[in-house]
Write a protein that holds these residues in place. Structure first.
Motif, mmCIF file in Angstrom:
data_model
loop_
_atom_site.group_PDB
_atom_site.id
_atom_site.type_symbol
_atom_site.label_atom_id
_atom_site.label_comp_id
_atom_site.label_asym_id
_atom_site.label_seq_id
_atom_site.Cartn_x
_atom_site.Cartn_y
_atom_site.Cartn_z
ATOM 1 N N THR A 87 -42.112 -61.142 56.231
ATOM 2 C CA THR A 87 -41.144 -62.040 56.867
ATOM 3 C C THR A 87 -41.631 -63.482 56.864
ATOM 4 N N GLN A 88 -42.880 -63.688 57.209
ATOM 5 C CA GLN A 88 -43.430 -65.040 57.309
ATOM 6 C C GLN A 88 -43.369 -65.772 55.974
ATOM 7 N N THR A 89 -43.873 -65.139 54.917
ATOM 8 C CA THR A 89 -43.914 -65.811 53.620
ATOM 9 C C THR A 89 -42.517 -66.007 53.042
ATOM 10 N N SER A 90 -41.594 -65.095 53.322
ATOM 11 C CA SER A 90 -40.221 -65.252 52.832
ATOM 12 C C SER A 90 -39.571 -66.485 53.450
ATOM 13 N N ILE A 91 -39.757 -66.666 54.746
ATOM 14 C CA ILE A 91 -39.142 -67.810 55.429
ATOM 15 C C ILE A 91 -39.796 -69.119 55.000
ATOM 16 N N LEU B 137 -43.230 -78.101 60.170
ATOM 17 C CA LEU B 137 -43.134 -77.529 61.515
ATOM 18 C C LEU B 137 -43.119 -76.006 61.493
ATOM 19 N N MET B 138 -42.596 -75.420 60.414
ATOM 20 C CA MET B 138 -42.386 -73.976 60.378
ATOM 21 C C MET B 138 -43.650 -73.146 60.585
ATOM 22 N N PRO B 139 -44.829 -73.515 60.053
ATOM 23 C CA PRO B 139 -46.013 -72.680 60.322
ATOM 24 C C PRO B 139 -46.308 -72.505 61.801
ATOM 25 N N PHE B 140 -46.071 -73.535 62.608
ATOM 26 C CA PHE B 140 -46.310 -73.427 64.047
ATOM 27 C C PHE B 140 -45.267 -72.520 64.709
ATOM 28 N N VAL B 141 -44.013 -72.637 64.267
ATOM 29 C CA VAL B 141 -42.953 -71.781 64.808
ATOM 30 C C VAL B 141 -43.228 -70.323 64.461
ATOM 31 N N LEU B 142 -43.612 -70.071 63.224
ATOM 32 C CA LEU B 142 -43.851 -68.694 62.784
ATOM 33 C C LEU B 142 -45.092 -68.100 63.444
ATOM 34 N N ARG B 143 -46.107 -68.923 63.685
ATOM 35 C CA ARG B 143 -47.301 -68.405 64.364
ATOM 36 C C ARG B 143 -46.954 -67.987 65.789
ATOM 37 N N THR B 144 -46.141 -68.771 66.463
ATOM 38 C CA THR B 144 -45.703 -68.395 67.810
ATOM 39 C C THR B 144 -44.881 -67.122 67.765
ATOM 40 N N MET C 109 -32.853 -71.510 56.400
ATOM 41 C CA MET C 109 -33.921 -72.502 56.373
ATOM 42 C C MET C 109 -33.884 -73.340 55.094
ATOM 43 N N ALA C 110 -33.388 -72.761 53.994
ATOM 44 C CA ALA C 110 -33.279 -73.525 52.747
ATOM 45 C C ALA C 110 -32.281 -74.661 52.903
ATOM 46 N N ARG C 111 -31.162 -74.391 53.569
ATOM 47 C CA ARG C 111 -30.178 -75.456 53.787
ATOM 48 C C ARG C 111 -30.750 -76.528 54.719
ATOM 49 N N ILE D 65 -38.151 -46.857 53.069
ATOM 50 C CA ILE D 65 -37.253 -47.479 52.087
ATOM 51 C C ILE D 65 -36.075 -48.173 52.777
ATOM 52 N N PRO D 66 -35.285 -47.472 53.615
ATOM 53 C CA PRO D 66 -34.204 -48.203 54.296
ATOM 54 C C PRO D 66 -34.714 -49.287 55.237
ATOM 55 N N ALA D 67 -35.903 -49.088 55.820
ATOM 56 C CA ALA D 67 -36.463 -50.131 56.691
ATOM 57 C C ALA D 67 -36.742 -51.401 55.891
ATOM 58 N N LEU D 68 -37.282 -51.257 54.682
ATOM 59 C CA LEU D 68 -37.559 -52.418 53.841
ATOM 60 C C LEU D 68 -36.275 -53.075 53.355
ATOM 61 N N VAL D 69 -35.248 -52.281 53.074
ATOM 62 C CA VAL D 69 -33.963 -52.846 52.653
ATOM 63 C C VAL D 69 -33.379 -53.707 53.769
ATOM 64 N N LEU D 70 -33.418 -53.201 54.984
ATOM 65 C CA LEU D 70 -32.895 -53.970 56.119
ATOM 66 C C LEU D 70 -33.721 -55.236 56.347
ATOM 67 N N GLN D 71 -35.036 -55.114 56.252
ATOM 68 C CA GLN D 71 -35.878 -56.286 56.471
ATOM 69 C C GLN D 71 -35.667 -57.322 55.369
ATOM 70 N N PHE D 72 -35.528 -56.876 54.127
ATOM 71 C CA PHE D 72 -35.271 -57.815 53.033
ATOM 72 C C PHE D 72 -33.963 -58.569 53.251
ATOM 73 N N THR D 73 -32.928 -57.861 53.696
ATOM 74 C CA THR D 73 -31.636 -58.507 53.964
ATOM 75 C C THR D 73 -31.777 -59.542 55.069
ATOM 76 N N PHE D 74 -32.502 -59.184 56.125
ATOM 77 C CA PHE D 74 -32.733 -60.134 57.219
ATOM 78 C C PHE D 74 -33.527 -61.345 56.730
ATOM 79 N N ASN D 75 -34.611 -61.101 55.995
ATOM 80 C CA ASN D 75 -35.446 -62.201 55.510
ATOM 81 C C ASN D 75 -34.662 -63.139 54.594
ATOM 82 N N ALA D 76 -33.843 -62.558 53.707
ATOM 83 C CA ALA D 76 -33.066 -63.382 52.780
ATOM 84 C C ALA D 76 -32.081 -64.264 53.539
ATOM 85 N N GLY D 77 -31.448 -63.715 54.576
ATOM 86 C CA GLY D 77 -30.505 -64.499 55.362
ATOM 87 C C GLY D 77 -31.175 -65.659 56.080
ATOM 88 N N ILE D 78 -32.317 -65.393 56.732
ATOM 89 C CA ILE D 78 -33.033 -66.464 57.422
ATOM 90 C C ILE D 78 -33.555 -67.487 56.415
#
Length: 323
Positions: free
Chosen positions: A133-137, A229-236, A216-218, A199-212
């Motif tokens: 999740t962290q690296t995707s965001i 700023l994002m590294p500090f937000v993600l560490r918290t 963040m890309a926009r 497998i379904p857990a990773l599919v759901l997490q990938f969908t969530f990560n892609a959406g976030i």
């Protein structure tokens, strides 16, 4: 002489219907000229350069470039450690070293391992899933602002970039999962049918990560400083997601906490996906003990972030790479 003076001035040629309105034309004439030009463009199939397509057209264009998305993510993954002597070994070593540091600090010094069965598999699973999740965001935040040359040079659905970066991180996680299986077996966790639930857990997490990542890309395209700023937000976020400690044990140990604090911690999407993977892979966290509503919450977060993030990103499609 009188014939020359009496000669009427030559008449100006009539303007073409499709020509732009002359300087000093009335508003009605200017509107008529604009209408004529618009009709001419429609007749010849001309469209506004860089205009945002409709949502169905955008999805079809994205699907048509699925091979580019896959090739781009694989190429980025291959090039990530190309300058290191150990090369792709770092794909596994990096999360393992992080897990070793967290084990020493939290497991040994702070004793968060007390009362947590199979703590090392518990910790390594949490670190690997959180890292996904962290690296995707983080990659998604720079997807547009860090690739302006590509965005300005080629015409393609811009959502391909944050999605490809998430796919790159998923591929890296799959390499790490091989190491995780070895760790599970080394610490006496037997293979089980519940491993299929990963497998379904990773599919759901990938969908969530892609959406976030698309959200963040926009934001990152408009405000590049957000990447700092994002590294500090993600560490918290990591510290409240139960990566190194058990949320259930924390809530039970601090009975004086307001009830909403425990509910918020347990509904945290990062914690939800970590729990799904732990209950799927670790024998002491039996999958049958996982409340059914956790899968419902995980699905809800994936749909909310995935669909909402995609639409949010698409709405600004025509602005990327400009300015």
């Amino acid at each position: 002489m009188s014939q020359v003076l009496d000669t009427p001035p030559p008449t100006a040629p009539a303007a073409s219907p499709a020509a732009p309105a002359a300087v000093g034309a009335t508003p009605a004439e200017a509107d008529r000229a604009g209408t004529d030009l618009a009709a001419l463009a429609v007749r010849h199939g001309l469209t506004v350069s860089g205009a945002r397509p409709t949502l169905p057209e955008y999805i079809r264009g994205l699907w048509a470039r699925r091979h580019f998305i896959g090739a781009f993510s694989t190429a980025k993954l291959t090039a990530q450690y190309s300058q290191a002597k150990l090369g792709q070994v770092w794909q596994v070593m990096t999360p393992l070293l992080n897990a070793a540091v967290y084990y020493f600090v939290f497991g040994v010094l702070l004793q968060t391992k007390r009362g947590v069965p199979d703590y090392i598999p518990f910790l390594v699973t949490g670190v690997f899933i959180w890292t996904f999740t962290q690296t995707s965001i983080l990659a998604g935040t720079r997807a547009i602002s860090g690739n302006l040359g590509l965005v300005r040079a080629l015409h393609f659905p811009r959502a391909a970039l944050p999605i490809s970066f998430c796919l790159q991180q998923l591929q890296q996680l799959l390499f790490s999962m091989a190491a995780l299986v070895v760790i599970l077996l080394a610490f006496g966790v037997p293979p089980a049918l519940s491993w299929v639930l990963a497998i379904p857990a990773l599919v759901l997490q990938f969908t969530f990560n892609a959406g976030i990542s698309m959200i963040m890309a926009r934001i990152g395209a408009r405000t590049p400083d957000i990447a700092q700023l994002m590294p500090f937000v993600l560490r918290t976020w990591m510290y409240v997601s139960g990566v190194m400690w058990s949320i259930d044990h924390l809530v039970s140990a601090h009975g004086g906490l307001p009830s909403w604090v425990g509910t918020a911690l347990q509904a945290n999407p990062a914690a939800i996906y970590i729990d799904l993977m732990r209950f799927a892979l670790i024998d002491s966290f039996h999958a049958s003990q996982l409340p059914p509503h956790v899968w419902a919450i995980a699905t809800g977060w994936a749909l909310f972030a995935g669909v909402g993030g995609f639409i949010y990103f698409w709405k600004a499609e025509e602005t990327y790479g400009r300015g």
